[in-house]
Design a protein around this motif. Structure first.
Motif, short mmCIF file in Angstrom:
data_model
loop_
_atom_site.label_atom_id
_atom_site.label_comp_id
_atom_site.label_asym_id
_atom_site.label_seq_id
_atom_site.Cartn_x
_atom_site.Cartn_y
_atom_site.Cartn_z
N SER A 86 0.83 -1.22 0.00
CA SER A 86 0.00 0.00 0.00
C SER A 86 0.86 1.26 0.00
O SER A 86 0.43 2.31 -0.49
N GLU A 87 2.08 1.17 0.54
CA GLU A 87 2.95 2.36 0.49
C GLU A 87 3.40 2.66 -0.94
O GLU A 87 3.60 3.81 -1.31
N ARG A 88 3.55 1.63 -1.76
CA ARG A 88 3.86 1.84 -3.19
C ARG A 88 2.61 2.38 -3.90
O ARG A 88 2.69 3.27 -4.74
N ALA A 111 -4.33 -0.44 9.29
CA ALA A 111 -3.67 -1.21 10.36
C ALA A 111 -2.14 -1.20 10.21
O ALA A 111 -1.44 -1.71 11.07
N ILE A 112 -1.65 -0.61 9.12
CA ILE A 112 -0.20 -0.69 8.86
C ILE A 112 0.53 0.38 9.64
O ILE A 112 0.29 1.58 9.47
N GLY A 113 1.42 -0.06 10.52
CA GLY A 113 2.28 0.85 11.26
C GLY A 113 1.53 1.71 12.26
O GLY A 113 2.07 2.67 12.81
N GLY A 145 -0.22 -5.93 9.07
CA GLY A 145 -0.80 -4.72 9.65
C GLY A 145 -0.73 -4.81 11.16
O GLY A 145 -1.59 -5.40 11.80
N SER A 146 0.39 -4.27 11.69
CA SER A 146 0.61 -4.27 13.15
C SER A 146 0.56 -5.68 13.75
O SER A 146 0.12 -5.84 14.90
N MET A 147 1.00 -6.68 13.00
CA MET A 147 1.14 -8.00 13.63
C MET A 147 2.31 -7.92 14.60
O MET A 147 3.35 -7.34 14.29
N LEU A 185 2.81 -10.88 7.18
CA LEU A 185 3.78 -9.95 6.59
C LEU A 185 3.98 -8.89 7.67
O LEU A 185 3.07 -8.15 8.03
N VAL A 186 5.19 -8.87 8.20
CA VAL A 186 5.44 -8.15 9.45
C VAL A 186 6.39 -6.98 9.20
O VAL A 186 7.50 -7.18 8.70
N GLY A 187 5.96 -5.77 9.54
CA GLY A 187 6.80 -4.59 9.37
C GLY A 187 7.61 -4.30 10.62
O GLY A 187 8.65 -4.90 10.87
P1 PGA Z 1 3.51 -3.13 10.21
O1 PGA Z 1 3.76 -3.18 8.61
O2 PGA Z 1 3.67 -4.53 10.71
O3 PGA Z 1 4.58 -2.20 10.71
O4 PGA Z 1 2.13 -2.61 10.41
C1 PGA Z 1 3.29 -4.26 7.86
C2 PGA Z 1 3.54 -3.98 6.40
O5 PGA Z 1 3.36 -2.84 5.97
O6 PGA Z 1 3.91 -4.89 5.63
#
Ligand code: PGA
Length: 247
Positions: free
Chosen positions: A95-97, A169-171, A208-210, A228-230
């Motif tokens: 989603s950032e792309r 939910a991302i970051g 998403g914030s896992m 998928l873990v950021g």
């Molecule tokens: P996040 O990112 O775990 O920091 O929310 C996940 C991602 O954007 O892939």
């Protein structure tokens, strides 16, 4: 049962020194996990991480690739280049792309196609924004995003990984509830089943914030095949405990 996949997405984080500490810490603490683990690192660190991961079961991943094969595309990185560094997974359509680089569904589908053509597994990200969720459009948005990839990739669709990442939910520290995540995963599973008789083997992972506290519950859902873990992938203890909860 298919193995779960836990992929770290480092985004634009890291340095030669920090990467070495992080990867060595993971290798020391991980043992031989019963799940697949991958690290999607910034491209400039692929060579370093390929070396650090050599002989381990952790796979190397990239965060993006060009839709083109070769040529005058300043700043871009081709699938063939990634392949030279042993890249096994390549995130496409994060989603950032989509948000900061205006990547469209069609472009994301073309990138997934390039990754497959180069022998890599595209990790295709789909997900709705908060406004879209609040407008009741979640299903419509994720199905549209995935449909473009299914359409462009035909029977090869069984070779992709799908990542459901609700943008809100991302970051943000706001994880989708297990019910919200499972519900969307089930929708995506159905869509894949309608497109391929091999759909059962396609991992659908959640992002998403896992984190270490919520991963076990999310990963226990019937249609959540990994994460998928950021942020939490940058901390040895946190990422190890997510891996442990998947294995
Ligand atoms: P996040 O990112 O775990 O920091 O929310 C996940 C991602 O954007 O892939």
């Amino acid at each position: 049962m298919k193995k779960k996949l836990i992929a770290g997405n480092w985004k634009m984080n890291g340095s030669l020194a920090a990467n070495e500490t992080l990867v060595n810490g993971l290798l020391a603490g991980m043992g031989v996990p019963a799940c697949q683990v991958a690290l999607c690192v910034p491209s400039v660190y692929l060579a370093q991480c390929q070396g650090l991961l050599a002989g381990s079961t952790m796979a190397l991943g990239a965060q993006d690739l060009s839709q083109y094969e070769i040529g005058a595309f300043t700043g871009e990185i081709s699938g063939a280049m990634l392949q030279e560094f042993g890249v096994r997974y390549c995130i496409v359509g994060h989603s950032e792309r989509r948000q900061y680089h205006f990547e469209t569904d069609a472009l994301v589908a073309a990138k997934a196609q390039r990754a497959l053509a180069c022998g890599m597994t595209p990790v295709v990200c789909v997900g709705e924004t908060l406004a879209e969720r609040e407008a009741g459009r979640t299903e419509e948005v994720v199905k549209r995003q995935l449909a473009a990839v299914i359409h462009a990739n035909g029977h090869c669709i069984s070779e992709v990984v799908v990542a459901y990442e609700p943008v809100w939910a991302i970051g943000t520290g706001k994880t989708a509830s297990v019910e919200q995540a499972q519900q969307v995963h089930a929708v995506l599973r159905q869509q894949l089943q309608a497109a391929s008789n091999q759909a059962g083997r396609i991992p659908i992972i959640y992002g998403g914030s896992m984190n270490a506290a919520n991963s076990a519950d999310l990963l226990a859902q019937p249609d959540i095949d990994g994460g998928l873990v950021g942020g939490a992938a940058l901390k040895v203890a946190d990422f190890l405990s997510i891996i442990a909860s998947a294995c």
